[in-house]
Design a protein around this motif. Structure first.
Motif, PDB file in Angstrom:
ATOM      1  N   GLU A  56       0.829  -1.202   0.000  1.00  0.00           N
ATOM      2  CA  GLU A  56       0.000   0.000   0.000  1.00  0.00           C
ATOM      3  C   GLU A  56       0.863   1.252   0.000  1.00  0.00           C
ATOM      4  OE1 GLU A  56      -3.710   1.977   2.534  1.00  0.00           O
ATOM      5  OE2 GLU A  56      -2.859   0.043   3.104  1.00  0.00           O
ATOM      6  N   THR A  57       1.924   1.239   0.803  1.00  0.00           N
ATOM      7  CA  THR A  57       2.827   2.388   0.848  1.00  0.00           C
ATOM      8  C   THR A  57       3.558   2.561  -0.475  1.00  0.00           C
ATOM      9  OG1 THR A  57       3.162   2.130   3.226  1.00  0.00           O
ATOM     10  CG2 THR A  57       4.820   3.377   2.027  1.00  0.00           C
ATOM     11  N   GLN A  58       4.064   1.462  -1.032  1.00  0.00           N
ATOM     12  CA  GLN A  58       4.827   1.540  -2.277  1.00  0.00           C
ATOM     13  C   GLN A  58       3.959   1.989  -3.450  1.00  0.00           C
ATOM     14  OE1 GLN A  58       7.743  -1.785  -3.003  1.00  0.00           O
ATOM     15  NE2 GLN A  58       6.858  -2.587  -1.131  1.00  0.00           N
ATOM     16  N   VAL A  59       2.741   1.461  -3.518  1.00  0.00           N
ATOM     17  CA  VAL A  59       1.850   1.854  -4.612  1.00  0.00           C
ATOM     18  C   VAL A  59       1.479   3.324  -4.479  1.00  0.00           C
ATOM     19  CG1 VAL A  59      -0.446   1.520  -5.609  1.00  0.00           C
ATOM     20  CG2 VAL A  59       0.953  -0.460  -5.011  1.00  0.00           C
ATOM     21  N   SER A  60       1.212   3.783  -3.267  1.00  0.00           N
ATOM     22  CA  SER A  60       0.891   5.199  -3.056  1.00  0.00           C
ATOM     23  C   SER A  60       2.050   6.082  -3.513  1.00  0.00           C
ATOM     24  CB  SER A  60       0.585   5.460  -1.578  1.00  0.00           C
ATOM     25  OG  SER A  60      -0.581   4.778  -1.169  1.00  0.00           O
ATOM     26  N   GLN A  61       3.278   5.677  -3.183  1.00  0.00           N
ATOM     27  CA  GLN A  61       4.440   6.461  -3.594  1.00  0.00           C
ATOM     28  C   GLN A  61       4.615   6.441  -5.112  1.00  0.00           C
ATOM     29  OE1 GLN A  61       7.498   4.551  -1.266  1.00  0.00           O
ATOM     30  NE2 GLN A  61       7.128   5.845   0.534  1.00  0.00           N
ATOM     31  N   ALA A  62       4.341   5.283  -5.730  1.00  0.00           N
ATOM     32  CA  ALA A  62       4.455   5.188  -7.188  1.00  0.00           C
ATOM     33  C   ALA A  62       3.425   6.078  -7.872  1.00  0.00           C
ATOM     34  CB  ALA A  62       4.290   3.737  -7.635  1.00  0.00           C
ATOM     35  N   ILE A  98       4.535   0.414 -11.358  1.00  0.00           N
ATOM     36  CA  ILE A  98       3.888  -0.657 -10.593  1.00  0.00           C
ATOM     37  C   ILE A  98       4.591  -1.987 -10.826  1.00  0.00           C
ATOM     38  CG2 ILE A  98       1.742  -1.897 -10.238  1.00  0.00           C
ATOM     39  CD1 ILE A  98       1.752   0.998  -9.224  1.00  0.00           C
ATOM     40  N   LYS A  99       5.044  -2.238 -12.059  1.00  0.00           N
ATOM     41  CA  LYS A  99       5.767  -3.482 -12.342  1.00  0.00           C
ATOM     42  C   LYS A  99       7.041  -3.562 -11.517  1.00  0.00           C
ATOM     43  CE  LYS A  99       7.849  -6.206 -16.058  1.00  0.00           C
ATOM     44  NZ  LYS A  99       9.145  -6.393 -15.373  1.00  0.00           N
ATOM     45  N   THR A 100       7.702  -2.431 -11.303  1.00  0.00           N
ATOM     46  CA  THR A 100       8.913  -2.417 -10.484  1.00  0.00           C
ATOM     47  C   THR A 100       8.615  -2.865  -9.058  1.00  0.00           C
ATOM     48  OG1 THR A 100       9.879  -0.647 -11.817  1.00  0.00           O
ATOM     49  CG2 THR A 100      10.771  -0.947  -9.601  1.00  0.00           C
ATOM     50  N   ILE A 101       7.466  -2.470  -8.519  1.00  0.00           N
ATOM     51  CA  ILE A 101       7.074  -2.887  -7.174  1.00  0.00           C
ATOM     52  C   ILE A 101       6.904  -4.399  -7.117  1.00  0.00           C
ATOM     53  CG2 ILE A 101       5.229  -2.746  -5.454  1.00  0.00           C
ATOM     54  CD1 ILE A 101       4.749   0.126  -6.390  1.00  0.00           C
ATOM     55  N   VAL A 102       6.194  -4.949  -8.095  1.00  0.00           N
ATOM     56  CA  VAL A 102       5.985  -6.400  -8.138  1.00  0.00           C
ATOM     57  C   VAL A 102       7.315  -7.126  -8.291  1.00  0.00           C
ATOM     58  CG1 VAL A 102       4.850  -8.284  -9.374  1.00  0.00           C
ATOM     59  CG2 VAL A 102       3.656  -6.106  -9.080  1.00  0.00           C
ATOM     60  N   ASP A 103       8.159  -6.633  -9.185  1.00  0.00           N
ATOM     61  CA  ASP A 103       9.458  -7.270  -9.420  1.00  0.00           C
ATOM     62  C   ASP A 103      10.303  -7.288  -8.150  1.00  0.00           C
ATOM     63  OD1 ASP A 103       8.772  -7.680 -12.029  1.00  0.00           O
ATOM     64  OD2 ASP A 103       9.971  -6.042 -12.844  1.00  0.00           O
ATOM     65  N   HIS A 104      10.323  -6.192  -7.411  1.00  0.00           N
ATOM     66  CA  HIS A 104      11.116  -6.141  -6.179  1.00  0.00           C
ATOM     67  C   HIS A 104      10.559  -7.084  -5.122  1.00  0.00           C
ATOM     68  CE1 HIS A 104      12.978  -1.895  -7.049  1.00  0.00           C
ATOM     69  NE2 HIS A 104      13.466  -2.853  -7.809  1.00  0.00           N
ATOM     70  N   MET A 132       0.083 -13.331  -6.843  1.00  0.00           N
ATOM     71  CA  MET A 132      -0.512 -12.904  -5.584  1.00  0.00           C
ATOM     72  C   MET A 132      -0.231 -11.420  -5.330  1.00  0.00           C
ATOM     73  SD  MET A 132       0.317 -13.995  -1.659  1.00  0.00           S
ATOM     74  CE  MET A 132       1.601 -12.732  -1.566  1.00  0.00           C
ATOM     75  N   VAL A 133       1.028 -11.012  -5.520  1.00  0.00           N
ATOM     76  CA  VAL A 133       1.388  -9.610  -5.321  1.00  0.00           C
ATOM     77  C   VAL A 133       0.660  -8.730  -6.330  1.00  0.00           C
ATOM     78  CG1 VAL A 133       3.292  -7.956  -5.374  1.00  0.00           C
ATOM     79  CG2 VAL A 133       3.634 -10.189  -4.331  1.00  0.00           C
ATOM     80  N   GLY A 134       0.551  -9.201  -7.564  1.00  0.00           N
ATOM     81  CA  GLY A 134      -0.159  -8.434  -8.584  1.00  0.00           C
ATOM     82  C   GLY A 134      -1.605  -8.183  -8.204  1.00  0.00           C
ATOM     83  N   ARG A 135      -2.262  -9.199  -7.662  1.00  0.00           N
ATOM     84  CA  ARG A 135      -3.652  -9.012  -7.239  1.00  0.00           C
ATOM     85  C   ARG A 135      -3.746  -7.999  -6.097  1.00  0.00           C
ATOM     86  NH1 ARG A 135      -3.698 -14.645  -8.184  1.00  0.00           N
ATOM     87  NH2 ARG A 135      -3.331 -15.079  -5.965  1.00  0.00           N
ATOM     88  N   GLU A 136      -2.819  -8.081  -5.150  1.00  0.00           N
ATOM     89  CA  GLU A 136      -2.813  -7.133  -4.037  1.00  0.00           C
ATOM     90  C   GLU A 136      -2.585  -5.705  -4.539  1.00  0.00           C
ATOM     91  OE1 GLU A 136      -3.623  -7.850  -1.086  1.00  0.00           O
ATOM     92  OE2 GLU A 136      -3.347 -10.008  -0.882  1.00  0.00           O
ATOM     93  N   VAL A 137      -1.668  -5.565  -5.479  1.00  0.00           N
ATOM     94  CA  VAL A 137      -1.366  -4.243  -6.029  1.00  0.00           C
ATOM     95  C   VAL A 137      -2.588  -3.657  -6.733  1.00  0.00           C
ATOM     96  CG1 VAL A 137      -0.098  -3.118  -7.886  1.00  0.00           C
ATOM     97  CG2 VAL A 137       1.127  -4.484  -6.213  1.00  0.00           C
ATOM     98  N   CYS A 138      -3.295  -4.484  -7.495  1.00  0.00           N
ATOM     99  CA  CYS A 138      -4.482  -4.002  -8.194  1.00  0.00           C
ATOM    100  C   CYS A 138      -5.563  -3.570  -7.196  1.00  0.00           C
ATOM    101  CB  CYS A 138      -5.024  -5.093  -9.115  1.00  0.00           C
ATOM    102  SG  CYS A 138      -4.006  -5.380 -10.590  1.00  0.00           S
ATOM    103  N   THR A 139      -5.685  -4.304  -6.093  1.00  0.00           N
ATOM    104  CA  THR A 139      -6.648  -3.930  -5.063  1.00  0.00           C
ATOM    105  C   THR A 139      -6.303  -2.563  -4.477  1.00  0.00           C
ATOM    106  OG1 THR A 139      -7.071  -6.252  -4.499  1.00  0.00           O
ATOM    107  CG2 THR A 139      -7.662  -4.603  -2.848  1.00  0.00           C
ATOM    108  N   VAL A 140      -5.013  -2.341  -4.224  1.00  0.00           N
ATOM    109  CA  VAL A 140      -4.591  -1.045  -3.685  1.00  0.00           C
ATOM    110  C   VAL A 140      -4.837   0.064  -4.701  1.00  0.00           C
ATOM    111  CG1 VAL A 140      -2.624   0.279  -2.826  1.00  0.00           C
ATOM    112  CG2 VAL A 140      -2.868  -2.117  -2.178  1.00  0.00           C
TER     113      VAL A 140
END
Length: 236
Positions: free
Chosen positions: A25-31, A84-90, A186-194
């Motif tokens: 949530e923090t990373q997506v907000s910053q992105a 957003i892809k960078t967040i998932v990759d990390h 799993m991370v991708g689904r969480e990111v999309c929810t955020v």
């Protein structure tokens, strides 16, 4: 007592999952913040468009979650999808380093091989340009003397290939790749929810900075179609 063989699986404990969700949530907000800060500098491209679609953006669930549909210019989409892809990759890289030793070893070998290349034009790019082709589409009848991608391939050919794997190692590696893919999903689904929580400000920014420029282009095009010739020109 027999010990159960270790299988990293996909972490799913409530404590771990809560930590992951808060971190994402923090990373997506910053992105999104970074993308919103960049968006006022976006301008419509004036060069010739590409024939091949962007594999990163076409049909992306990330862009759907963000509310960036097909009517939004690709440059605008790409800047967000890459961040957003960078967040998932990390996230997947961290999971792999902790749980998937064979896959991590292969990635380390590949990273060392990449560092040995003398020319790496695709590295260090801004998010708005990451993952895009290095060269423009060729114009029929006007071949390039050289291409950036071709120079990169030449540099890559000078680096020794990775050592071969046994069949057992290949099978184990495939299993770990599958686990990494499951975790990435799993991370991708969480990111999309955020991202769903950021749709309103994303769409508001598109309405403020992108749509007026598109409308101006369409208006200029309409004027040029209505008046194909300069009425003050005697030759017309």
């Amino acid at each position: 007592m027999n010990e159960t063989p270790h299988n990293p699986g996909i972490p799913g404990g409530n404590g771990y999952r809560g930590t992951v969700e808060r971190s994402l949530e923090t990373q997506v907000s910053q992105a999104v913040d970074a993308w919103l800060a960049w968006l006022p500098r976006w301008e419509p491209a004036t060069h010739r468009g590409r024939v091949a679609p962007c594999r990163r953006c076409l049909g992306s669930p990330v862009l759907s979650a963000a509310g960036l549909g097909a009517d939004v210019p690709h440059g605008v989409q790409h800047g967000l999808s890459t961040r957003i892809k960078t967040i998932v990759d990390h996230s997947v890289a961290d999971y792999t380093a902790l749980n998937l030793p064979m896959l991590q070893a292969e990635l380390d070998h590949q990273a060392a091989r990449n560092r040995a290349r003398s020319y790496r034009p695709a590295e260090g790019l801004d998010p708005e340009f990451e993952g895009l082709p290095l060269d423009p589409e060729p114009i029929p009848g006007a071949p390039f003397l050289f291409t950036v991608a071709g120079l990169a391939q030449e540099a890559d050919a000078d680096v020794p290939a990775l050592p071969p794997l046994t069949e057992e190692a290949k099978a184990a590696l495939r299993q770990e790749v599958g686990l990494a893919d499951d975790y990435a999903n799993m991370v991708g689904r969480e990111v999309c929810t955020v991202l769903l929580h950021h749709r309103l400000r994303i769409q508001s920014a598109v309405g403020e900075y992108v749509e007026p420029q598109i409308e101006a282009m369409l208006e200029e095009l309409s004027r040029s179609l209505d008046v194909p010739f300069d009425p003050s020109d005697p030759a017309s």
